[in-house]
Motif scaffolding. Structure first.
Motif, PDB file in Angstrom:
ATOM      1  N   ARG A 270       0.822  -1.203   0.000  1.00 47.77           N
ATOM      2  CA  ARG A 270       0.000   0.000   0.000  1.00 47.77           C
ATOM      3  C   ARG A 270       0.869   1.271   0.000  1.00 47.77           C
ATOM      4  O   ARG A 270       2.044   1.239   0.356  1.00 47.77           O
ATOM      5  CB  ARG A 270      -0.937   0.020   1.218  1.00 47.77           C
ATOM      6  CG  ARG A 270      -0.244   0.040   2.574  1.00 47.77           C
ATOM      7  CD  ARG A 270      -1.258   0.236   3.677  1.00 47.77           C
ATOM      8  NE  ARG A 270      -2.052   1.408   3.431  1.00 47.77           N
ATOM      9  CZ  ARG A 270      -3.384   1.483   3.595  1.00 47.77           C
ATOM     10  NH1 ARG A 270      -4.043   0.442   4.035  1.00 47.77           N
ATOM     11  NH2 ARG A 270      -4.034   2.590   3.359  1.00 47.77           N
ATOM     12  N   ASP A 271       0.265   2.383  -0.417  1.00 44.93           N
ATOM     13  CA  ASP A 271       0.893   3.706  -0.339  1.00 44.93           C
ATOM     14  C   ASP A 271       2.285   3.751  -0.987  1.00 44.93           C
ATOM     15  O   ASP A 271       3.216   4.345  -0.444  1.00 44.93           O
ATOM     16  CB  ASP A 271       1.009   4.151   1.133  1.00 44.93           C
ATOM     17  CG  ASP A 271      -0.340   4.161   1.824  1.00 44.93           C
ATOM     18  OD1 ASP A 271      -1.353   4.391   1.133  1.00 44.93           O
ATOM     19  OD2 ASP A 271      -0.391   3.917   3.050  1.00 44.93           O
ATOM     20  N   ARG A 274       2.586   8.138  -2.887  1.00 40.48           N
ATOM     21  CA  ARG A 274       1.891   8.922  -1.845  1.00 40.48           C
ATOM     22  C   ARG A 274       1.801  10.393  -2.263  1.00 40.48           C
ATOM     23  O   ARG A 274       2.372  10.790  -3.271  1.00 40.48           O
ATOM     24  CB  ARG A 274       2.668   8.820  -0.532  1.00 40.48           C
ATOM     25  CG  ARG A 274       2.832   7.399  -0.023  1.00 40.48           C
ATOM     26  CD  ARG A 274       3.534   7.372   1.326  1.00 40.48           C
ATOM     27  NE  ARG A 274       4.948   7.704   1.252  1.00 40.48           N
ATOM     28  CZ  ARG A 274       5.922   6.831   0.981  1.00 40.48           C
ATOM     29  NH1 ARG A 274       5.625   5.578   0.743  1.00 40.48           N
ATOM     30  NH2 ARG A 274       7.187   7.218   0.951  1.00 40.48           N
ATOM     31  N   ASP A 298      -2.017   6.149  -3.584  1.00 43.54           N
ATOM     32  CA  ASP A 298      -2.864   6.738  -2.547  1.00 43.54           C
ATOM     33  C   ASP A 298      -3.902   7.656  -3.208  1.00 43.54           C
ATOM     34  O   ASP A 298      -3.691   8.879  -3.338  1.00 43.54           O
ATOM     35  CB  ASP A 298      -1.988   7.503  -1.537  1.00 43.54           C
ATOM     36  CG  ASP A 298      -2.807   7.993  -0.346  1.00 43.54           C
ATOM     37  OD1 ASP A 298      -4.061   7.913  -0.409  1.00 43.54           O
ATOM     38  OD2 ASP A 298      -2.198   8.462   0.622  1.00 43.54           O
TER      39      ASP A 298
END
Ligand code: NAD
Ligand code: SAH
Length: 416
Positions: A270-271, A274, A298
């Motif tokens: 994830r991310d 960003r 994101d």
């Protein structure tokens, strides 16, 4: 009749027939299953992308005697015509392209309502629901198969926490899946999705590939093959060395963000992109994801930074206009671009993944009641069998070990 005028079901049927042409191994397995009926009387709840290739898998399992309820493994990837055609073949299908997240999970519940003996998953969402919201069904489930990397990672974590209640086979980890599906399938279909969505020229572009695993390597190779300049980002030093030795530029995302024109995430994490990276990107940068779920980019940060969003500037392409006027283009809402904007992997690749999947289901059915909860490798003979059948279908012959070679490989006494 022209395709666009044909009823949905008929378009789906044609699509499935077309896929079947490139799936000789799965066709042969389906024919064998029709004779041997290894799944007679078994109920299967499946959570897979509802595509023509999945329909061929479902056909093979049905030929083997299974009753099947199918839900989609992604809210955007369903081929509605294929779903309609499958309904006509007597398969219970709970899937529609573009559903919201509540409907997506409701569909998984409806598939589970079949009361499965076996489950098939692609990303662990169905297994998750079974262990959290549908625990009353757990006792009847004797096993299942998982199709993708992230799903297997989650199942291993469930095993470590002693949460997994039945055996699951890691189809993803077979050589005939991961070496071809993840690499060549994701490589080709990801670029296919990006090009269909944007019609962009890849030659001469700076493409940033985040993650140099099985999928990332495939994407990087194909992008380079199209004449792109490819930058790789990684967090694993070994993978980063591999990328560097293959001639890619390796950079942290903070630096790659300034250089890239097209960003493709394939990390399962994830991310990865960003807000701080989005803030550095050039006007017109394109953002696409081919890894599990919609969390690699994101998207919430992007939404927060945008002054204006122009949805659907092209199909599957949304334009986010930032305060300084820069425009960032997000494809497929940050979900799998290859299964949303394109048709997923070509059938010739899914032939191997889904043949391994079908044989793993039959193996599980045979082993029912004998396996403790946990994650199991697909038996090596299945891998070899799938590859052997694929070669046979392609008319490719290979050498066999001579008796002397086989002895030599077993001996430790032979020196220089
Ligand atoms: P993999 O484990 O072989 O590769 C993932 C790579 O990402 C690893 O090398 C890891 O070090 C790297 N990574 C992790 N976090 C990172 C970060 N923050 N920045 C940069 N690199 C990072 O896995 P894989 O088989 O390549 O699968 C990747 C993802 O794609 C998984 O979520 C998998 O489920 C999914 N997948 C998608 C498709 C598709 O059709 N789109 C096909 C197969 C797999
Ligand atoms: N449910 C997750 C799955 C991600 S991984 C998500 O939507 O985020 C993607 C998996 O899709 C791969 O393991 C691959 O085997 C499968 N896939 C790719 N092309 C496909 C196709 N044409 N039909 C069915 N499945 C496909």
């Amino acid at each position: 009749m022209e395709t666009e005028d044909a009823p949905l079901t008929e378009v789906g049927e044609r699509r499935i027939e077309w896929a079947m042409r490139s799936m000789p191994v799965l066709r042969a397995i389906g024919a064998r299953f029709a004779d041997t009926r290894p799944l007679d009387g078994l109920k299967i709840a499946a959570c897979l992308h509802v595509t023509a290739e999945t329909a061929v898998l479902v056909g093979a399992l049905k030929a083997g005697g299974a009753e099947i309820a199918l839900a989609a493994s992604n809210p955007l990837s369903t081929q509605n015509d294929v779903a309609a055609a499958l309904g006509g073949y007597g398969v219970e299908v709970h899937a529609r392209a573009g559903v919201d997240i509540e409907t997506y999970y409701r569909h998984i519940h409806r598939a589970l309502d079949i009361g499965p003996d076996l489950v098939l998953d692609d990303g662990c969402d169905l297994v998750n629901i079974l262990h959290t919201e549908r625990v009353e069904l757990l006792d009847a489930v004797t096993g299942g198969c998982e199709e993708t990397t992230t799903g297997v990672i989650r199942l291993r974590q469930m095993t470590a926490e002693q949460a997994l209640r039945f055996p699951m086979v890691a189809v993803n980890d077979t050589r005939t899946k991961r070496m071809f599906d993840n690499r060549y399938g994701t490589g080709q279909s990801t670029l296919d999705g990006i090009v269909r969505a944007t019609n962009m020229l890849l030659a001469g572009r700076t493409v940033v590939v985040a993650g140099f695993g099985f999928c990332g390597r495939g994407v990087a190779e194909r992008a380079r093959g199209q004449g792109a300049r490819v930058i790789v980002t990684e967090i694993d030093p070994v993978k980063a060395v591999d990328a560097a030795l293959q001639g890619y530029e390796v950079l942290p995302m903070a630096d790659a963000a300034r250089a890239g024109e097209l960003f493709i995430t394939v990390t399962g994490n994830r991310d990865v992109i960003r807000g701080e990276h989005l803030a550095e990107m050039r006007d017109g940068a394109v953002l696409a994801n081919a890894g599990h779920f919609d969390v690699e980019i994101d998207v919430r940060a992007l939404e927060g930074m945008a002054q204006e969003v122009n949805f659907g500037v092209r199909p599957y392409t949304d334009e986010y206009v930032l305060a300084d006027g820069r425009r960032l283009l997000l494809l497929a809402e940050g979900r799998l671009v290859n299964l949303t904007a394109a048709e997923g992997h070509p059938a010739a690749v899914m032939d191997m993944s889904f043949s391994a999947h079908a044989l793993a289901v039959a193996w599980l059915a045979e082993e029912r009641g004998r396996l403790a909860p946990g994650v199991y490798e697909v038996p090596a003979e299945i891998d070899t069998e799938v590859a052997r059948l694929k070669l046979e279908a392609a008319g490719i012959a290979i050498d066999e070990l001579t008796a002397g070679q086989a002895d030599y490989l077993r001996s430790w006494r032979a020196g220089s």
